[in-house]
Design an enzyme around this catalytic site. Structure first.
Site, PDB file in Angstrom:
ATOM      1  N   HIS A 129       0.819  -1.216   0.000  1.00 20.91           N
ATOM      2  CA  HIS A 129       0.000   0.000   0.000  1.00 20.91           C
ATOM      3  C   HIS A 129       0.846   1.257   0.000  1.00 20.91           C
ATOM      4  CE1 HIS A 129       0.687   0.849   4.320  1.00 20.91           C
ATOM      5  NE2 HIS A 129       0.545  -0.448   4.517  1.00 20.91           N
ATOM      6  N   CYS A 145       3.075  -5.178   6.570  1.00 20.48           N
ATOM      7  CA  CYS A 145       2.719  -4.721   5.225  1.00 20.48           C
ATOM      8  C   CYS A 145       3.949  -4.171   4.509  1.00 20.48           C
ATOM      9  CB  CYS A 145       1.659  -3.632   5.295  1.00 20.48           C
ATOM     10  SG  CYS A 145       0.016  -4.246   5.695  1.00 20.48           S
TER      11      CYS A 145
END
Length: 171
Positions: A129, A145
């Site tokens: 992301h 992440c």
């Protein structure tokens, strides 16, 4: 940072979202060794780099932020969702460490750690992301992440689709 995309909020689109400074984004085509099919995303945690394999011997390289010590992982997965301006609900471990964080941060909000786009990974609460903290790129900063400059996630997002294989290595 780990991720939990919520149903209807996942597709929330906010016009006029803020992006990080363009001067910091730095994808480039580089020589690449490895036995990976074209179209595969390879994240080399130790290097803090993400590679999109173009063809044998070449890849697009992006700088990334990766998991903090104790929050890193390695393995094979695939992209199972693509979202522009995703809303974000912090997973339990993030909420436990940051009890004052809101239960949901709207997509497009400057406080949203997902940035302008997110691609969720199958089998967990992880994603590739964007970020609202561009200075974190290049560090060990997330809950697992893979964090990218907003311009870079926008570029990668346009190049891959749901089902794209993702390999995360420790080296």
């Amino acid at each position: 940072m780990s991720l939990k995309i919520t149903g209807a909020l996942a597709a929330t689109v906010v016009i006029g979202a803020l992006m990080s400074p363009a001067a910091q984004a730095a994808p480039n085509v580089v020589g690449f060794r490895g036995d990976y099919a074209p179209g595969t995303i390879v994240v080399k945690t130790n290097e803090r780099k993400l590679y999109l394999v173009l063809e044998q011997g070449q890849a697009v390289r992006y700088p990334v932020g990766v998991g903090k010590p104790g929050k890193q992982w390695a393995g094979a997965t695939k992209i199972d969702g693509k979202y522009r301006q995703p809303a974000w609900a912090p997973p339990a471990d993030v909420k436990r460490d940051n009890p004052n964080i809101p239960d949901v941060i709207a997509g497009g909000s400057p406080a949203n750690p997902m940035g302008v786009a997110a691609m969720t990974l199958a089998g967990g609460e992880y994603a590739i992301h964007g970020t609202n903290r561009p200075n974190s790129i290049g560090g060990y900063v997330s809950y697992g992440c893979v964090r990218m400059y907003n311009e870079d996630i926008t570029d990668l997002y346009s190049r891959v689709s749901v089902g794209t294989p993702v390999i995360v290595t420790q080296r």
